[in-house]
Design a protein around this motif. Sequence first.
Motif, PDB file in Angstrom:
ATOM      1  N   SER A  31      28.347  90.571  62.474  1.00 53.74           N
ATOM      2  CA  SER A  31      28.627  90.114  61.107  1.00 53.74           C
ATOM      3  C   SER A  31      28.614  88.596  60.999  1.00 53.74           C
ATOM      4  N   GLY A  32      27.702  87.965  61.748  1.00 50.11           N
ATOM      5  CA  GLY A  32      27.622  86.514  61.704  1.00 50.11           C
ATOM      6  C   GLY A  32      26.246  86.013  62.079  1.00 50.11           C
ATOM      7  N   ASP A  33      26.147  84.736  62.370  1.00 53.32           N
ATOM      8  CA  ASP A  33      24.886  84.076  62.684  1.00 53.32           C
ATOM      9  C   ASP A  33      25.022  83.375  64.037  1.00 53.32           C
ATOM     10  N   ALA A  34      24.421  83.954  65.080  1.00 51.94           N
ATOM     11  CA  ALA A  34      24.546  83.397  66.433  1.00 51.94           C
ATOM     12  C   ALA A  34      23.910  82.017  66.532  1.00 51.94           C
ATOM     13  N   ALA A  35      22.773  81.795  65.899  1.00 55.73           N
ATOM     14  CA  ALA A  35      22.111  80.490  65.968  1.00 55.73           C
ATOM     15  C   ALA A  35      23.008  79.407  65.374  1.00 55.73           C
ATOM     16  N   GLN A  36      23.604  79.699  64.251  1.00 54.82           N
ATOM     17  CA  GLN A  36      24.496  78.731  63.619  1.00 54.82           C
ATOM     18  C   GLN A  36      25.731  78.501  64.482  1.00 54.82           C
ATOM     19  N   ARG A  37      26.316  79.562  64.969  1.00 53.03           N
ATOM     20  CA  ARG A  37      27.530  79.430  65.787  1.00 53.03           C
ATOM     21  C   ARG A  37      27.285  78.641  67.058  1.00 53.03           C
ATOM     22  N   LEU A  38      26.112  78.834  67.666  1.00 50.89           N
ATOM     23  CA  LEU A  38      25.796  78.155  68.921  1.00 50.89           C
ATOM     24  C   LEU A  38      25.072  76.826  68.699  1.00 50.89           C
ATOM     25  N   GLY A  39      24.758  76.507  67.443  1.00 53.87           N
ATOM     26  CA  GLY A  39      24.072  75.258  67.151  1.00 53.87           C
ATOM     27  C   GLY A  39      22.645  75.232  67.657  1.00 53.87           C
ATOM     28  N   LEU A  40      21.957  76.373  67.582  1.00 50.99           N
ATOM     29  CA  LEU A  40      20.592  76.485  68.089  1.00 50.99           C
ATOM     30  C   LEU A  40      19.568  76.388  66.965  1.00 50.99           C
ATOM     31  N   PRO A  41      18.505  75.599  67.161  1.00 52.72           N
ATOM     32  CA  PRO A  41      17.445  75.535  66.156  1.00 52.72           C
ATOM     33  C   PRO A  41      16.525  76.756  66.281  1.00 52.72           C
ATOM     34  N   PRO A  42      15.714  77.036  65.269  1.00 49.34           N
ATOM     35  CA  PRO A  42      14.758  78.150  65.357  1.00 49.34           C
ATOM     36  C   PRO A  42      13.857  78.003  66.586  1.00 49.34           C
ATOM     37  N   GLY A  43      13.657  79.112  67.290  1.00 54.75           N
ATOM     38  CA  GLY A  43      12.786  79.123  68.456  1.00 54.75           C
ATOM     39  C   GLY A  43      13.401  78.550  69.713  1.00 54.75           C
ATOM     40  N   ALA A  44      14.695  78.272  69.687  1.00 54.21           N
ATOM     41  CA  ALA A  44      15.359  77.687  70.854  1.00 54.21           C
ATOM     42  C   ALA A  44      15.300  78.647  72.045  1.00 54.21           C
ATOM     43  N   HIS A  45      15.175  78.083  73.221  1.00 57.37           N
ATOM     44  CA  HIS A  45      15.245  78.860  74.457  1.00 57.37           C
ATOM     45  C   HIS A  45      16.643  78.716  75.031  1.00 57.37           C
ATOM     46  N   VAL A  46      17.187  79.805  75.512  1.00 55.60           N
ATOM     47  CA  VAL A  46      18.509  79.772  76.126  1.00 55.60           C
ATOM     48  C   VAL A  46      18.421  80.355  77.531  1.00 55.60           C
ATOM     49  N   ARG A  47      19.347  79.979  78.357  1.00 54.95           N
ATOM     50  CA  ARG A  47      19.413  80.501  79.725  1.00 54.95           C
ATOM     51  C   ARG A  47      20.703  81.273  79.855  1.00 54.95           C
ATOM     52  N   LEU A  48      20.600  82.510  80.313  1.00 51.53           N
ATOM     53  CA  LEU A  48      21.767  83.352  80.526  1.00 51.53           C
ATOM     54  C   LEU A  48      22.027  83.454  82.021  1.00 51.53           C
ATOM     55  N   ALA A  49      23.279  83.410  82.391  1.00 50.57           N
ATOM     56  CA  ALA A  49      23.657  83.556  83.792  1.00 50.57           C
ATOM     57  C   ALA A  49      24.919  84.425  83.854  1.00 50.57           C
ATOM     58  N   PRO A  50      25.008  85.279  84.875  1.00 48.25           N
ATOM     59  CA  PRO A  50      26.205  86.128  84.990  1.00 48.25           C
ATOM     60  C   PRO A  50      27.427  85.272  85.349  1.00 48.25           C
TER      61      PRO A  50
END
Length: 52
Positions: A31-50
């Motif tokens: 019920s929200g916007d992950a890009a806005q919450r994380l401050g990510l621009p359109p097309g941003a690449h993110v790295r996930l790590a455990p």
Amino acid sequence: MPYRETFAAVPPGELVAFADSAGLIAIAVNSGDAAQRLGLPPGAHVRLAPTP
């Protein structure tokens, strides 16, 4: 953030990672916007790590 079957598996406002319909890992906010919450621009690449 937890990895769940769907974004609805976490409470509203919480971040979640899940496999989308294309089989890619998606990051969402229930019920929200992950890009806005994380401050990510359109097309941003993110790295996930455990976490330990």
